[in-house]
Scaffold this active site. Structure first.
Site, PDB file in Angstrom:
ATOM      1  N   TYR A 130       0.820  -1.219   0.000  1.00 26.20           N
ATOM      2  CA  TYR A 130       0.000   0.000   0.000  1.00 26.20           C
ATOM      3  C   TYR A 130       0.853   1.268   0.000  1.00 26.20           C
ATOM      4  O   TYR A 130       2.068   1.205   0.141  1.00 26.20           O
ATOM      5  CB  TYR A 130      -1.045   0.006   1.098  1.00 26.20           C
ATOM      6  N   GLU A 131       0.181   2.390  -0.216  1.00 20.72           N
ATOM      7  CA  GLU A 131       0.851   3.697  -0.415  1.00 20.72           C
ATOM      8  C   GLU A 131       1.805   3.664  -1.602  1.00 20.72           C
ATOM      9  O   GLU A 131       2.841   4.334  -1.608  1.00 20.72           O
ATOM     10  CB  GLU A 131       1.597   4.130   0.856  1.00 20.72           C
ATOM     11  N   GLY A 132       1.459   2.904  -2.620  1.00 25.81           N
ATOM     12  CA  GLY A 132       2.309   2.757  -3.792  1.00 25.81           C
ATOM     13  C   GLY A 132       3.200   1.543  -3.622  1.00 25.81           C
ATOM     14  O   GLY A 132       4.054   1.508  -2.732  1.00 25.81           O
TER      15      GLY A 132
END
Length: 590
Positions: free
Chosen positions: A441-443
Site C-alpha cells: 500500500y501507499e504505492g
C-alpha cells in the site's frame, strides 16, 4: 511473544549523538524557542510507556478477533475503543499537528519515533492515528481557514478520525481513470458519488465522526490526473458551531478479509451524493493529496522498521533462552544439556542482520525526517529547496527499502524460532503477515523503484542524487570517519550504476523498469552505509563513557560493512543483465 519495550536508548543515540537534532532545532525559527532535547526525551519516554503498556497488549487479541461488519457498522476488537481514547487523550494523534489548532507541534523527527513505537506495539492500532494525521496535514496545507477551524481541533484531539479515499475497483496506481464524481451545488458544497476500496479506517467505532478526504472529478474536468480534485466529506455533518448533525449520504459496503492487519478496518466506501467541500483548488487534488504522501510514505517505511524491531526483540530473547545443541567450540552452558541457540553462527548471522537493518533503518528514517523539518521550518529559500529535493529523492527509498528490509527481518525472527515461529502462540507469524502489506500500500515497492530511478534520478539529470552523494563525500573527508573506504567505494558504485542506466535508457526505455528494483536496493544499502559510518564514528568517540553500548554499536557496524553491504555487488550484476532477457518470452509463453 516477548513484551515490547521502546528502544529509547538507541533513539536517544540517533537523535542526540549522531545527528545532534537539538542543534538543527536551534537553527530553525519555528522550533528554536519551543523545543529542546530534554522536553523531546520526556515526550518519547511517555510515548514508550503508553505504547508498551496500553497498545501492545492488544496486538495478538486484535489479530485473533479482527474487525466485524454488520449492516454498514464496523466494530473494532475488544479494548480498541478504550485504548484509542487513552491514546488520543494523551495528545498522541496530534503529536505533529499545528499548535494553532490544538496539535502538539513536534517536528517530524520526533513524530517518526512515536510512529515506530506505536507500530511496533500494534500496527493495526497505529494505522488509525496515522491516517488521521495524514488527513490533517492535507487539510492544514490546502483547505480554507473555515474548514481548518471547523475540523482540525477535533481531529488533532482524536475526537474525530480521518481517512484517505483514493483507490477504486478499477483504479489503483493509475488514479487518472477514477470515476467518482463531484457535482457543484449552489451553496458552494459538492455532491460526491462513487465507490472507493481499500479505505483504511473508513468506518469503525473508535470515534463519533470520520472525516474522509476523497479524490473525485468535476463534470467538466479534463481527462487524466490533471482533472482530479480533493474533497472533505464528513461521515456526520458538522454545524458551524462544531456540533454534529445528520449522517451524511455515505456508507461502508463491506470490510476486507485480509492476510494481516486484521484489527484495522479496511473498507469499501460508497458515496451516494454525499455532501463534500473542496480542499485546495479545482483539478489540483493530487498535489493536495501528495502534500501528505511524503509524510505517509515515510510512515509506511517506518511500519516495516517497527515490525522488524518487534521481531528482533522477541527473537533475541528466545535465542538467549532456547537450548539446542552445543557451541562449535564446545559446551558453554556446562550445567545444562545444551547451549542457548545464540551460540550458533547461523543464529548470530540472523540476529546481527536484524539488528543492523533495524538500527540502520532507524537512523536513515530519522535523517529523512530531519530533511522534512528543514523544508518546513527553514527561512532560507535555498536551504528549503535543497531539503525538499532530498526528501523527494529519498522518500521512495524510505518507503520501499525499509519495508523490504522489514519483511526480511521479520522472517529472520520467525526462522530463529524454528517450528515455534510458524504457529500462532509466539506471535512471529503475525508480524510477517502484518508486514507484508507495507510493501504494497501507499504505492507498491515496484512503483516506488520506478519513481526513484525514472523521476527522481534520471528525469532531472541526477541533480538531487549528486547533492546527496556530495554530502556523503564531504562527510567522508572529516577526520575520524569509520569505514571511510568502504563507504566511498559504495558511493562510487551507485554513481556509476546511475550513469550506466542513464546511458542504456536513452536507447531502450525498458531498461529503467528492468533495473529499478535492484537500483532502489543498491541506493538503500548505500544510504544505510552512510548512516552506519556516522553511527560507528560517533560510537568510537564515545566508547569510554559506555563501553557496553558503544562497542556493540561498533561491532554491528563492522557486521554491516562486511556481511550486508557486499550485497550491492550482486544487485549491480543483476542490473547490468539488462532488459532483453525479460522480453524473450511472448505473453502466451508464460
Amino acid at each position: 511473544m516477548s513484551n515490547y519495550q521502546a528502544p529509547l536508548r538507541d533513539i536517544r543515540f540517533v537523535l542526540s549523538e549522531v545527528f545532534d537534532v537539538g542543534r538543527q532545532w536551534a537553527a530553525l525559527p519555528g522550533l528554536a524557542d519551543s523545543l529542546d532535547m530534554d522536553t523531546a526525551q520526556a515526550i518519547l519516554e511517555e510515548a514508550g510507556k503508553v505504547t508498551a503498556g496500553i497498545v501492545a497488549p492488544l496486538n495478538r487479541s486484535g489479530d485473533e478477533e479482527g474487525c466485524s461488519w454488520e449492516n454498514g457498522a464496523v466494530k473494532t476488537p475488544a479494548g480498541f475503543p478504550e485504548a484509542y481514547r487513552t491514546y488520543a487523550e494523551g495528545g498522541w494523534v496530534g503529536v505533529g499537528g499545528s499548535p494553532e489548532f490544538g496539535g502538539m507541534g513536534m517536528p517530524k523527527v520526533i513524530g517518526v519515533q512515536v510512529e515506530e513505537m506505536v507500530n511496533s506495539a500494534n500496527l493495526s492500532f497505529g494505522l488509525y492515528p496515522m491516517l488521521t494525521a495524514g488527513a490533517c496535514l492535507s487539510i492544514l496545507n490546502h483547505a480554507s481557514e473555515a474548514l481548518k477551524a471547523q475540523y482540525l481541533p477535533n481531529m488533532y484531539a482524536g475526537v474525530w478520525t480521518g481517512s484517505m479515499c483514493l483507490t477504486e475497483p478499477h483504479a489503483g496506481t493509475d488514479l487518472g481513470i477514477i470515476r467518482t464524481r463531484a457535482e457543484p451545488q449552489a451553496d458552494g458544497s459538492y455532491k460526491v458519488s462513487g465507490t472507493k476500496i481499500f479505505i483504511t479506517g473508513g468506518e469503525h467505532d473508535l470515534t463519533e465522526n470520520i472525516i474522509h478526504l476523497v479524490l473525485a472529478k468535476l463534470p467538466d474536468a479534463p481527462a487524466g490526473p490533471k482533472g482530479i480534485s480533493l474533497f472533505l466529506v464528513p461521515k456526520v455533518m458538522v454545524g458551524a458551531d462544531g456540533s454534529l448533525g445528520e449522517k451524511n449520504s455515505l456508507s461502508c459496503g463491506s470490510i476486507e478479509h485480509k492476510m494481516g492487519i486484521k484489527a484495522s478496518a479496511t473498507c469499501v466506501m460508497n458515496f451516494d451524493g454525499a455532501t463534500g467541500y473542496l480542499v485546495g483548488e479545482v483539478n489540483k487534488g493530487l498535489s493536495a493529496m501528495f502534500t501528505m504522501m511524503n509524510y505517509e510514505r515515510l510512515g509506511v517505511g517506518i511500519q516495516g522498521l517497527a515490525l522488524g524491531e518487534r521481531s528482533y526483540q522477541s527473537a533475541v530473547e528466545y535465542a538467549r533462552e532456547r537450548i539446542q545443541g552445543r557451541a562449535p567450540t564446545g559446551p558453554l552452558a556446562k550445567d545444562k544439556v545444551a547451549d542457548p541457540i545464540i551460540v550458533h553462527p547461523d543464529v548470530r548471522r540472523m540476529l546481527l542482520t536484524m539488528k543492523a537493518l533495524n538500527e540502520g533503518g532507524r537512523a536513515f528514517s530519522s535523517y529523512v525526517a530531519m530533511q522534512l523539518d528543514t523544508a518546513k521550518y527553514s527561512e532560507d529559500a535555498a536551504t528549503r529547496k535543497r531539503a525538499e529535493e532530498l526528501v523527494a529523492l529519498l522518500t521512495p527509498v524510505a518507503k520501499a527499502f525499509l519495508t523490504d528490509m522489514g519483511l526480511e527481518t521479520t522472517i529472520h525472527g520467525q526462522q530463529i524460532f524454528g517450528g515455534h515461529g510458524f504457529i500462532r502462540e509466539w506471535g512471529q507469524e503475525q508480524l510477517i503477515r502484518d508486514c507484508r502489506i507495507t510493501q504494497i500500500y501507499e504505492g507498491t515497492n515496484g512503483i516506488q523503484a520506478l519513481d526513484l530511478l525514472g523521476r527522481k534520478v534520471l528525469a532531472d539529470g541526477g541533480k538531487a542524487l549528486d547533492e546527496f552523494l556530495t554530502e556523503i563525500r564531504l562527510y567522508a573527508q572529516e577526520p575520524g570517519v569509520e569505514h571511510r573506504d568502504a563507504l566511498l567505494d559504495a558511493v562510487q558504485q551507485l554513481e556509476e550504476s546511475s550513469e550506466w542506466v542513464r546511458d542504456r535508457a536513452e536507447q531502450d526505455p525498458r531498461q529503467v523498469g528492468a533495473a529499478s528494483v535492484e537500483y532502489l536496493h543498491l541506493f538503500g544499502y548505500v544510504a544505510y552505509a552512510y548512516v552506519w559510518s556516522r553511527m560507528a564514528s560517533t560510537a568510537k568517540a564515545k566508547l569510554a563513557s559506555d563501553p557496553g553500548f558503544y562497542s556493540a554499536k561498533q561491532a554491528t557496524a563492522r557486521f554491516f560493512f562486511k556481511r550486508i553491504l557486499p550485497r550491492i555487488e550482486g544487485l549491480i550484476a543483476c542490473m547490468r543483465g539488462g532488459a532483453d532477457s525479460l522480453y524473450e518470452l511472448m505473453a502466451d509463453q508464460f
